[in-house]
Design a protein around this motif. Structure first.
Motif, PDB file in Angstrom:
ATOM      1  N   VAL A  32      19.038  10.479  33.298  1.00 14.20           N
ATOM      2  CA  VAL A  32      19.216  11.877  32.898  1.00 14.20           C
ATOM      3  C   VAL A  32      18.250  12.167  31.758  1.00 14.20           C
ATOM      4  O   VAL A  32      18.272  11.492  30.729  1.00 14.20           O
ATOM      5  CB  VAL A  32      20.668  12.148  32.463  1.00 14.20           C
ATOM      6  CG1 VAL A  32      20.808  13.583  31.925  1.00 14.20           C
ATOM      7  CG2 VAL A  32      21.626  11.907  33.618  1.00 14.20           C
ATOM      8  N   LYS A  33      17.401  13.160  31.958  1.00 16.75           N
ATOM      9  CA  LYS A  33      16.376  13.489  30.972  1.00 16.75           C
ATOM     10  C   LYS A  33      16.846  14.633  30.078  1.00 16.75           C
ATOM     11  O   LYS A  33      17.314  15.663  30.563  1.00 16.75           O
ATOM     12  CB  LYS A  33      15.075  13.875  31.670  1.00 16.75           C
ATOM     13  CG  LYS A  33      14.444  12.720  32.446  1.00 16.75           C
ATOM     14  CD  LYS A  33      13.109  13.127  33.065  1.00 16.75           C
ATOM     15  CE  LYS A  33      12.480  11.948  33.811  1.00 16.75           C
ATOM     16  NZ  LYS A  33      11.167  12.320  34.425  1.00 16.75           N
ATOM     17  N   VAL A  34      16.678  14.426  28.778  1.00 17.93           N
ATOM     18  CA  VAL A  34      17.104  15.406  27.778  1.00 17.93           C
ATOM     19  C   VAL A  34      15.920  15.784  26.899  1.00 17.93           C
ATOM     20  O   VAL A  34      15.246  14.908  26.352  1.00 17.93           O
ATOM     21  CB  VAL A  34      18.236  14.835  26.886  1.00 17.93           C
ATOM     22  CG1 VAL A  34      18.645  15.860  25.821  1.00 17.93           C
ATOM     23  CG2 VAL A  34      19.424  14.410  27.732  1.00 17.93           C
ATOM     24  N   TRP A  35      15.668  17.076  26.787  1.00 18.25           N
ATOM     25  CA  TRP A  35      14.668  17.584  25.838  1.00 18.25           C
ATOM     26  C   TRP A  35      15.407  18.349  24.754  1.00 18.25           C
ATOM     27  O   TRP A  35      16.199  19.248  25.043  1.00 18.25           O
ATOM     28  CB  TRP A  35      13.677  18.522  26.530  1.00 18.25           C
ATOM     29  CG  TRP A  35      12.671  17.826  27.387  1.00 18.25           C
ATOM     30  CD1 TRP A  35      12.650  16.516  27.743  1.00 18.25           C
ATOM     31  CD2 TRP A  35      11.525  18.424  28.021  1.00 18.25           C
ATOM     32  NE1 TRP A  35      11.576  16.245  28.558  1.00 18.25           N
ATOM     33  CE2 TRP A  35      10.869  17.413  28.738  1.00 18.25           C
ATOM     34  CE3 TRP A  35      11.012  19.721  28.050  1.00 18.25           C
ATOM     35  CZ2 TRP A  35       9.702  17.654  29.475  1.00 18.25           C
ATOM     36  CZ3 TRP A  35       9.860  19.973  28.779  1.00 18.25           C
ATOM     37  CH2 TRP A  35       9.210  18.934  29.475  1.00 18.25           C
ATOM     38  N   GLU A  64      17.267   9.410  28.902  1.00 18.29           N
ATOM     39  CA  GLU A  64      15.952   9.463  28.266  1.00 18.29           C
ATOM     40  C   GLU A  64      15.869  10.764  27.476  1.00 18.29           C
ATOM     41  O   GLU A  64      16.146  11.834  28.029  1.00 18.29           O
ATOM     42  CB  GLU A  64      14.824   9.445  29.303  1.00 18.29           C
ATOM     43  CG  GLU A  64      14.705   8.163  30.090  1.00 18.29           C
ATOM     44  CD  GLU A  64      13.544   8.203  31.074  1.00 18.29           C
ATOM     45  OE1 GLU A  64      12.953   9.299  31.241  1.00 18.29           O
ATOM     46  OE2 GLU A  64      13.238   7.162  31.671  1.00 18.29           O
ATOM     47  N   TYR A  65      15.491  10.668  26.210  1.00 17.82           N
ATOM     48  CA  TYR A  65      15.392  11.912  25.445  1.00 17.82           C
ATOM     49  C   TYR A  65      14.013  12.056  24.827  1.00 17.82           C
ATOM     50  O   TYR A  65      13.327  11.075  24.546  1.00 17.82           O
ATOM     51  CB  TYR A  65      16.472  11.988  24.368  1.00 17.82           C
ATOM     52  CG  TYR A  65      16.228  11.153  23.135  1.00 17.82           C
ATOM     53  CD1 TYR A  65      15.429  11.620  22.091  1.00 17.82           C
ATOM     54  CD2 TYR A  65      16.833   9.902  22.992  1.00 17.82           C
ATOM     55  CE1 TYR A  65      15.228  10.865  20.954  1.00 17.82           C
ATOM     56  CE2 TYR A  65      16.638   9.138  21.857  1.00 17.82           C
ATOM     57  CZ  TYR A  65      15.843   9.621  20.831  1.00 17.82           C
ATOM     58  OH  TYR A  65      15.643   8.872  19.707  1.00 17.82           O
ATOM     59  N   GLU A  66      13.641  13.295  24.613  1.00 23.23           N
ATOM     60  CA  GLU A  66      12.391  13.616  23.942  1.00 23.23           C
ATOM     61  C   GLU A  66      12.659  14.677  22.889  1.00 23.23           C
ATOM     62  O   GLU A  66      13.318  15.682  23.164  1.00 23.23           O
ATOM     63  CB  GLU A  66      11.342  14.118  24.932  1.00 23.23           C
ATOM     64  CG  GLU A  66      10.007  14.463  24.273  1.00 23.23           C
ATOM     65  CD  GLU A  66       8.915  14.803  25.260  1.00 23.23           C
ATOM     66  OE1 GLU A  66       7.868  15.317  24.834  1.00 23.23           O
ATOM     67  OE2 GLU A  66       9.116  14.548  26.474  1.00 23.23           O
ATOM     68  N   ILE A  67      12.174  14.438  21.687  1.00 21.69           N
ATOM     69  CA  ILE A  67      12.283  15.407  20.603  1.00 21.69           C
ATOM     70  C   ILE A  67      11.037  16.284  20.620  1.00 21.69           C
ATOM     71  O   ILE A  67       9.927  15.808  20.377  1.00 21.69           O
ATOM     72  CB  ILE A  67      12.417  14.721  19.230  1.00 21.69           C
ATOM     73  CG1 ILE A  67      13.629  13.790  19.205  1.00 21.69           C
ATOM     74  CG2 ILE A  67      12.521  15.781  18.132  1.00 21.69           C
ATOM     75  CD1 ILE A  67      14.957  14.488  19.223  1.00 21.69           C
ATOM     76  N   LEU A  68      11.214  17.558  20.930  1.00 24.06           N
ATOM     77  CA  LEU A  68      10.106  18.513  20.944  1.00 24.06           C
ATOM     78  C   LEU A  68       9.879  19.074  19.548  1.00 24.06           C
ATOM     79  O   LEU A  68      10.794  19.115  18.722  1.00 24.06           O
ATOM     80  CB  LEU A  68      10.409  19.661  21.903  1.00 24.06           C
ATOM     81  CG  LEU A  68      10.797  19.303  23.344  1.00 24.06           C
ATOM     82  CD1 LEU A  68      11.160  20.565  24.110  1.00 24.06           C
ATOM     83  CD2 LEU A  68       9.673  18.563  24.041  1.00 24.06           C
ATOM     84  N   SER A  69       8.669  19.530  19.298  1.00 24.96           N
ATOM     85  CA  SER A  69       8.413  20.214  18.020  1.00 24.96           C
ATOM     86  C   SER A  69       8.822  21.667  18.162  1.00 24.96           C
ATOM     87  O   SER A  69       8.699  22.273  19.231  1.00 24.96           O
ATOM     88  CB  SER A  69       6.932  20.111  17.649  1.00 24.96           C
ATOM     89  OG  SER A  69       6.138  20.945  18.469  1.00 24.96           O
ATOM     90  N   TRP A  70       9.296  22.257  17.055  1.00 22.04           N
ATOM     91  CA  TRP A  70       9.680  23.665  17.086  1.00 22.04           C
ATOM     92  C   TRP A  70       8.468  24.541  17.390  1.00 22.04           C
ATOM     93  O   TRP A  70       8.604  25.595  18.005  1.00 22.04           O
ATOM     94  CB  TRP A  70      10.292  24.070  15.753  1.00 22.04           C
ATOM     95  CG  TRP A  70      11.634  23.477  15.462  1.00 22.04           C
ATOM     96  CD1 TRP A  70      11.930  22.587  14.472  1.00 22.04           C
ATOM     97  CD2 TRP A  70      12.867  23.731  16.138  1.00 22.04           C
ATOM     98  NE1 TRP A  70      13.270  22.271  14.501  1.00 22.04           N
ATOM     99  CE2 TRP A  70      13.865  22.960  15.508  1.00 22.04           C
ATOM    100  CE3 TRP A  70      13.214  24.532  17.227  1.00 22.04           C
ATOM    101  CZ2 TRP A  70      15.197  22.976  15.932  1.00 22.04           C
ATOM    102  CZ3 TRP A  70      14.544  24.555  17.640  1.00 22.04           C
ATOM    103  CH2 TRP A  70      15.516  23.781  16.995  1.00 22.04           C
ATOM    104  N   ALA A  71       7.308  24.105  16.978  1.00 23.81           N
ATOM    105  CA  ALA A  71       6.115  24.934  17.148  1.00 23.81           C
ATOM    106  C   ALA A  71       5.645  24.996  18.598  1.00 23.81           C
ATOM    107  O   ALA A  71       5.199  26.039  19.070  1.00 23.81           O
ATOM    108  CB  ALA A  71       4.984  24.413  16.250  1.00 23.81           C
ATOM    109  N   ASP A  88      16.774  17.610  32.785  1.00 24.07           N
ATOM    110  CA  ASP A  88      18.149  17.888  33.212  1.00 24.07           C
ATOM    111  C   ASP A  88      18.891  18.702  32.166  1.00 24.07           C
ATOM    112  O   ASP A  88      19.638  19.628  32.494  1.00 24.07           O
ATOM    113  CB  ASP A  88      18.894  16.578  33.468  1.00 24.07           C
ATOM    114  CG  ASP A  88      18.227  15.750  34.541  1.00 24.07           C
ATOM    115  OD1 ASP A  88      18.194  16.201  35.697  1.00 24.07           O
ATOM    116  OD2 ASP A  88      17.704  14.666  34.209  1.00 24.07           O
ATOM    117  N   LEU A  89      18.699  18.359  30.899  1.00 27.73           N
ATOM    118  CA  LEU A  89      19.339  19.064  29.795  1.00 27.73           C
ATOM    119  C   LEU A  89      18.279  19.526  28.813  1.00 27.73           C
ATOM    120  O   LEU A  89      17.351  18.778  28.484  1.00 27.73           O
ATOM    121  CB  LEU A  89      20.344  18.163  29.071  1.00 27.73           C
ATOM    122  CG  LEU A  89      21.484  17.578  29.910  1.00 27.73           C
ATOM    123  CD1 LEU A  89      22.381  16.713  29.041  1.00 27.73           C
ATOM    124  CD2 LEU A  89      22.290  18.671  30.588  1.00 27.73           C
TER     125      LEU A  89
END
Length: 440
Positions: A32-35, A64-71, A88-89
């Motif tokens: 399950v992929k989480v951004w 699996e997670y990824e932390i995106l930048s706000w920008a 997925d999320l």
């Protein structure tokens, strides 16, 4: 909340269990992929621990997670969504343009948790056209703030404002006191607000009887009420209460001016500003940071005489999306992850860290907010007066978003920089509102 961490990536390795002889009874975990985003300073560490806890209880699921930048994260997500391959999320709030893709999944018949434990206003902000598309992690508040030392020096009864609110005229009268020179010889203003976006106009429009920019009847920013809001903003600028260069002031510069005692009142703030100020005070005491200590006073947005005070806020949390090839079992696993990431413990930790109203009954019993007593009272009052989400269709919501991006932001920039008069800005809103692009 958009200034604490850069983007970083943690990707859990997919575990493949093979027999010693390489037999064909191999099993694979469902991934399950989480951004998500750096919601607060400790969020990634808390998220990692939460995922590890979840995976121990659900060994057939890998997160699996990824932390995106706000920008840059929003653009990256839009590209992924429009290409048909979203995670997925995704952390955010449900938007009409997301629903229009057909990939945003309603949760109405998929949740196993008790929604009665969640705040109704926060849940409302995770719905579109009567269906729920996500679970809230927190209910945010956008507020105005004040410098407590200056307010007390000028005899401002800020506790009365916190408990009863204030009108535009009352705000103007008090802000006029702050227009002078501070002890360092720098210009001091009654009010400082970032001018690189349209938020100030949005705050005042909502508090002048225009709760929503778009309704089922079309664009509402086309009459005398929006003109009054723009005239008031220009008056604040022309009378020196706001800096003449407001159009060039971003959030960082606004914060710097507040810290340097150049602002009696400022916006936009969030309740977490209280905790940020106290942390800065401690750093000044420890010799880590230079500057003068101050205390933050949480204040409501002023309203036009005769209009209802409206708090600026909403909710953000985790939304469920479905790829074209996802089966029902994968969707069910994604829902399990969603319920965990927006569950009681996660809400308690996040709300406490951000000094936001705790929107889960269980979490409210176990966590406290890092706010002064008077700011706690003010935050709770404002949280109860947040408007419900706009009830327009997803198609109109997408048009509203486009109207904001293509019309409101550049028009407001022209207004605040002095290139457009309030009347000219209103004419721009009117003409664009009649365009087929923004018609219901």
């Amino acid at each position: 909340m958009k200034n604490l961490l850069g983007g970083s990536v943690f990707t859990g390795m997919m575990l493949v269990a093979l027999t010693a002889c390489g037999g064909d009874d191999a099993e694979k975990q469902d991934v399950v992929k989480v951004w998500t985003y750096p919601v607060h300073g400790e969020y990634e560490g808390e998220l990692k621990e939460s995922i590890e806890e979840f995976e121990k209880e659900n060994p057939s699921i890998k997160v699996e997670y990824e932390i995106l930048s706000w920008a840059e994260g929003l653009q990256k997500f839009d590209i992924a969504l429009n290409s048909g391959s979203p995670p997925d999320l995704y952390f955010g709030r449900p938007l009409g343009k997301y629903k229009e893709t057909g990939l945003l999944v309603p949760l109405d018949d998929k949740l196993s948790i008790d929604l009665n434990d969640y705040d109704d206003i926060a849940l409302d902000h995770m719905t579109l056209e009567g269906s729920m598309y996500g679970l809230p992690l927190y209910q945010y508040l956008h507020v105005w703030g004040g410098n407590k030392a200056l307010l007390e020096e000028y005899g401002v009864d800020y506790e009365k404002i916190q408990s009863e609110g204030w009108t535009w005229d009352e705000f103007y009268e008090l802000a006029s006191i702050g227009e002078q020179e501070n002890d360092q010889g720098d210009p001091q203003y009654g009010f400082v607000f970032q001018g690189v976006d349209e938020e100030l106009l949005d705050h005042l429009a909502r508090n002048n009887g225009i709760p929503y920019r778009m309704t089922e009847k079309g664009v509402q920013w086309d009459d005398e009420k929006i003109l009054e809001a723009m005239e008031f903003i220009v008056k604040l600028r022309d009378d020196g209460i706001m800096p003449a260069e407001t159009a060039a002031i971003d959030a960082a510069k606004r914060q710097e001016m507040y810290y340097n005692y150049q602002a009696l009142f400022y916006g936009r703030a969030i309740p977490y500003a209280d905790a940020m100020v106290q942390l800065r005070n401690q750093e000044i005491q420890d010799g880590v940071t230079e500057g003068e200590e101050l205390d933050f006073v949480l204040l409501p947005i002023p309203h036009q005489e005769g209009q209802e005070e409206v708090a600026q806020g909403g909710a953000e949390g985790y939304l469920l999306f479905k790829q074209n090839n996802a089966d029902d079992a994968h969707v069910e696993n994604s829902v399990k992850v969603l319920e965990h990431l927006a569950g009681e413990d996660a809400i308690g930790k996040t709300s406490s860290a951000l000094a936001l109203p705790i929107i889960h009954k269980g979490a409210a019993d176990n966590y406290e907010l890092p706010l002064s007593p008077e700011n706690t009272v003010a935050a709770e009052r404002l949280a109860s007066s947040v408007l419900p989400p706009n009830s327009i269709s997803s198609e109109l919501a997408a048009k509203d978003d486009m109207f904001k991006t293509q019309v409101v932001v550049p028009t407001f920039q022209g207004l605040i920089s002095g290139e457009l008069s309030p009347e000219e800005a209103l004419d721009k809103f009117k003409s664009e509102a009649e365009s087929a692009n923004y018609q219901p």
